[in-house]
Design a protein around this motif. Structure first.
Motif, short mmCIF file in Angstrom:
data_model
loop_
_atom_site.label_atom_id
_atom_site.label_comp_id
_atom_site.label_asym_id
_atom_site.label_seq_id
_atom_site.Cartn_x
_atom_site.Cartn_y
_atom_site.Cartn_z
N GLU A 364 52.56 29.83 55.80
CA GLU A 364 51.60 28.82 55.35
C GLU A 364 50.65 28.44 56.48
OE1 GLU A 364 50.68 27.25 52.70
OE2 GLU A 364 52.11 28.05 51.28
N ALA A 365 51.22 28.25 57.69
CA ALA A 365 50.37 27.91 58.84
C ALA A 365 49.39 29.04 59.13
CB ALA A 365 51.24 27.62 60.06
N LEU A 366 49.87 30.27 59.04
CA LEU A 366 49.02 31.44 59.28
C LEU A 366 47.86 31.47 58.30
CD1 LEU A 366 48.45 34.26 60.56
CD2 LEU A 366 50.06 35.20 58.89
N CYS A 367 48.15 31.29 57.01
CA CYS A 367 47.10 31.33 55.99
C CYS A 367 46.12 30.17 56.15
CB CYS A 367 47.74 31.32 54.59
SG CYS A 367 48.67 32.82 54.19
N SER A 368 46.64 28.99 56.47
CA SER A 368 45.75 27.83 56.66
C SER A 368 44.84 28.03 57.86
CB SER A 368 46.58 26.56 56.85
OG SER A 368 47.31 26.25 55.68
N GLU A 369 45.40 28.53 58.96
CA GLU A 369 44.60 28.75 60.16
C GLU A 369 43.56 29.84 59.93
OE1 GLU A 369 44.53 26.96 62.94
OE2 GLU A 369 45.96 25.62 61.97
N TRP A 370 43.93 30.88 59.16
CA TRP A 370 42.96 31.93 58.88
C TRP A 370 41.81 31.38 58.04
CZ3 TRP A 370 40.57 35.85 60.46
CH2 TRP A 370 39.85 36.68 59.62
N LYS A 459 48.53 18.87 51.87
CA LYS A 459 49.97 19.12 51.78
C LYS A 459 50.33 20.54 52.18
CE LYS A 459 51.25 15.72 48.25
NZ LYS A 459 51.75 15.53 46.86
N CYS A 460 49.36 21.42 52.19
CA CYS A 460 49.64 22.82 52.52
C CYS A 460 49.96 23.00 54.00
CB CYS A 460 48.47 23.71 52.11
SG CYS A 460 48.22 23.72 50.33
N THR A 461 49.75 21.98 54.80
CA THR A 461 50.10 22.05 56.22
C THR A 461 51.47 21.43 56.49
OG1 THR A 461 49.05 19.94 56.75
CG2 THR A 461 47.66 21.89 56.82
N ILE A 462 52.13 20.91 55.45
CA ILE A 462 53.44 20.28 55.63
C ILE A 462 54.44 20.82 54.60
CG2 ILE A 462 52.63 18.19 56.77
CD1 ILE A 462 52.65 16.80 54.04
N VAL A 463 54.50 22.13 54.51
CA VAL A 463 55.30 22.80 53.47
C VAL A 463 56.76 22.37 53.51
CG1 VAL A 463 55.99 25.03 52.53
CG2 VAL A 463 53.76 24.78 53.61
N SER A 464 57.34 22.31 54.71
CA SER A 464 58.77 22.04 54.80
C SER A 464 59.12 20.66 54.26
CB SER A 464 59.24 22.16 56.25
OG SER A 464 58.55 21.26 57.08
N VAL A 465 58.19 19.71 54.32
CA VAL A 465 58.44 18.36 53.81
C VAL A 465 58.21 18.30 52.31
CG1 VAL A 465 57.92 15.91 54.07
CG2 VAL A 465 57.70 17.43 56.03
N VAL A 466 57.08 18.84 51.88
CA VAL A 466 56.73 18.80 50.46
C VAL A 466 57.74 19.56 49.62
CG1 VAL A 466 54.98 19.46 48.77
CG2 VAL A 466 54.28 18.53 50.97
N SER A 467 58.27 20.65 50.16
CA SER A 467 59.19 21.49 49.40
C SER A 467 60.62 20.99 49.44
CB SER A 467 59.17 22.93 49.96
OG SER A 467 57.88 23.48 49.85
N ARG A 468 60.89 19.96 50.20
CA ARG A 468 62.26 19.48 50.34
C ARG A 468 62.75 18.87 49.04
NH1 ARG A 468 65.97 21.03 53.23
NH2 ARG A 468 64.62 20.99 55.08
N GLN A 469 63.67 19.56 48.38
CA GLN A 469 64.18 19.12 47.09
C GLN A 469 65.69 18.92 47.09
OE1 GLN A 469 62.24 18.95 43.77
NE2 GLN A 469 60.91 18.37 45.45
#
Length: 614
Positions: A364-370, A459-469
């Motif tokens: 996710e970080a890679l795609c956002s930075e690109w 939210k795409c820069t905080i995947v680990s938090v948003v996805s925490r279920q």
């Protein structure tokens, strides 16, 4: 206590695997009704897991209040180390386990155990915070890594070689990625590099570990990581640049002698930057980089996952080096465009084919930075928006599905507004009066659709938090989630093509009256786009409150109950005109009732299909 800890780790792993399997199943081809059943099953399973993990964590916290003895410390160590070794990166659970054990081992001078735990905490802190708040995460991670290397005088006393290798892992991570996060840590890179090499050359280190493949591999990794200073070398003082360029031929000679491949192209890029700073023409440098990218081949995750990810990262870094060259030489924009047409599509396509669920935070970080690096060179605003949606937002299924729902809800309300009270939109930029609202209805609806799709891009820069279920969120995680409007604005804020989305991204969590909500430094009441902010805010709240499938911390409410809450908050939390319209327009009310219940399955199914074929 030991039994509870052991059972918790066993259940945690089993539950993770269960969630992974059912998530993967959702991406398989199947009829809608079968897929709907699987989605309901997924929701039911994750809700049970959420309750189980919360109970375990509460029990562990209660037992630890009585203090820690050696048996409990050893069990805490065993479980924390298990989380780390098996790739279950959950900072807050691991911290819950590791910190009491660290306190005990610091008092008893158990250096073996401390090496493990300092390494684990340094890694987990940076893995979580480093991609979100680099300076905060880096500082905490550095504290633990510094504690670890502070034990190097006890190196020969440490019996476990896996504990001793932690010294070099710490140096490696202090050099990069931590070394790239701030000016202060950049300046320390060579200090850490030189300390690591001096330690490695000590006679007692060579006697103990000189022939170990694990250690020699770690040393080659440290040499690889120092080369990542290439990403900012032109910004550094002359003494730093000299050290860096003096090191390149030494590393190259050693790698060639020992047949160590330049798998991540770090040495290749370092030589490119050296040629750049020595005044070579930009044309030859760019040609070499483009040739490297275009000859890199395709990704094959079925045969080689790690190699494929390395290839994607290498191409990203090589492409960004071309962008650095554009800036350094101030290359004419038209000339830049001719080069971009020859390599950017390849880099983008490689990232699009990275599979879901594989190192999600890194990818996710890679795609956002690109996106941030490439977007400024894309002239067509629709192409740019499509890249953001398909490369960044759609890679985060929860955010993408929520954004689709918000978009659908907002559009249906917008149609009713244009029909019944068009004055509501009159006055926002590009729609100065009722006539322009009605005559340009399609464009306005398209704009509102895009506002819904883009509002949560942060939210795409905080995947680990948003996805925490699988457990409750900690206060620090909630604080991070509250940053997503600002993060989204910062992601797009450099680009005038997204200007009319800025206020919606920043303001959709502000109350209608502007007196509460977040972020504090944005005043939604003064925005020319306030009607659209209010619309997206209501659509966002409706979806969040009625979500029965994706939010396992809540059971979800029916639309009637949610609408009662909208009425109660009209004039303070919510726009009273929109709430009144929904109340008066029974067709709209019924439409929203269906969309937020049975209609939700249709939106989810469409989203999963889109993600599957991206």
């Amino acid at each position: 206590m030991k039994k509870i800890l052991s059972e918790f780790f066993y259940k945690y792993k089993a539950n993770k695997q269960k969630i992974l399997e059912i998530e993967q199943y959702l991406y398989e081809e199947m009829a809608f009704n079968r897929w709907r059943d699987v989605l309901i099953e997924r929701s039911s399973i994750t809700r049970e897991i959420y309750k189980d993990n919360n109970k375990f964590l509460a029990d562990i916290k209660e037992y630890l209040q009585d203090g820690v003895n050696e048996d409990i410390a050893n069990e805490l160590f065993k479980i924390a180390n298990g989380f780390y070794n098996e790739g279950y990166d959950d900072l807050f659970v691991i911290r819950h386990l590791a910190e009491p054990a660290i306190d005990f081992y610091e008092k008893t001078n158990n250096y073996d155990k401390l090496c493990y735990l300092y390494k684990i905490m340094g890694y987990e802190l940076f893995e979580f915070y480093g991609r979100i708040n680099k300076e905060f995460g880096s500082d905490q991670a550095v504290d633990y890594y510094e504690k670890l290397i502070g034990l190097k005088d006890h190196y020969a006393e440490i019996r476990d070689p896996k504990a001793r290798v932690g010294f070099f892992v710490a140096y490696n991570n202090l050099i990069s990625p931590i070394g790239q996060t701030s000016d202060e840590y950049k300046k320390r890179m060579f200090r850490y590099y030189n300390e690591a090499m001096e330690l490695w050359e000590k006679d007692y280190v060579q006697d103990l570990d000189g022939d170990s493949e694990d250690f020699t591999f770690c040393i080659s990794q440290i040499e690889n990581e120092i080369l990542f200073a290439v990403e900012f070398i032109e910004e550094m003082p002359e003494d730093f640049i000299k050290q860096f360029f003096d090191l390149i031929p030494h590393i190259k000679e050693k790698w060639e002698k020992n047949n160590i491949p330049d798998e991540g192209d770090a040495l290749f890029r370092a030589e490119i930057k050296k040629r750049m700073l020595n005044g070579e023409s930009y044309e030859s440098l760019i040609e070499d980089l483009i040739e490297r990218i275009n000859n890199s081949g395709e990704l094959d995750f079925e045969k080689d996952q790690d190699g494929s990810l390395t290839k994607a990262l290498s191409n990203y870094n090589n492409a960004c080096t071309i962008f650095d060259i554009f800036k350094y030489y101030n290359v004419d924009k038209n000339i830049c465009q001719k080069y971009i047409d020859r390599f950017c599509k390849k880099v983008t396509d490689l990232q699009r084919h990275l599979p879901f669920g594989y190192f999600p935070e890194l990818v996710e970080a890679l795609c956002s930075e690109w996106f941030k690096a490439y977007a400024s060179y894309i002239e067509d605003s629709n192409e740019k928006k499509e890249l953001l949606l398909k490369l960044v937002i759609a890679r985060q299924p929860m955010t993408y599905i929520h954004s689709l729902m918000v978009s659908e809800i907002a559009v249906r309300i917008a149609y009713a507004i244009i029909k019944d009270m068009p004055t509501f939109f009159a006055g926002i930029p590009e729609y100065p009066d009722i006539q322009s609202v009605k005559e340009n209805q399609k464009d306005l609806i398209d704009y509102i659709t895009d506002c819904g799709l883009l509002h949560d891009c942060g939210k795409c820069t905080i995947v680990s938090v948003v996805s925490r279920q699988d457990r409750h969120l900690y206060d620090e995680e909630f604080a991070i989630i509250k940053r997503h409007p600002t993060d989204g604005y910062e992601m797009l804020g450099h680009d005038p093509n997204f200007k009319r989305f800025f206020d919606i991204i920043r303001g959709h969590h502000k109350n209608y009256d502007g007196k509460s909500g977040y972020p504090d430094d944005f005043d939604n009441t003064k925005s020319p786009y306030k009607p659209v902010i209010d619309l997206i805010s209501i659509a966002d709240s409706i979806d969040a409150a009625t979500d029965i499938l994706g939010r396992n911390y809540t059971k979800g409410k029916d639309f009637q109950k949610v609408f009662e809450e909208l009425q109660a908050g009209a004039g303070t939390r919510y726009c009273p005109e929109i709430v009144g319209l929904i109340e008066q327009n029974r067709g709209l009310y019924n439409d929203l009732t269906y969309l937020t219940s049975e209609g939700r399955f249709e939106i989810y199914y469409r989203a999963y299909k889109e993600i599957l074929y991206i």
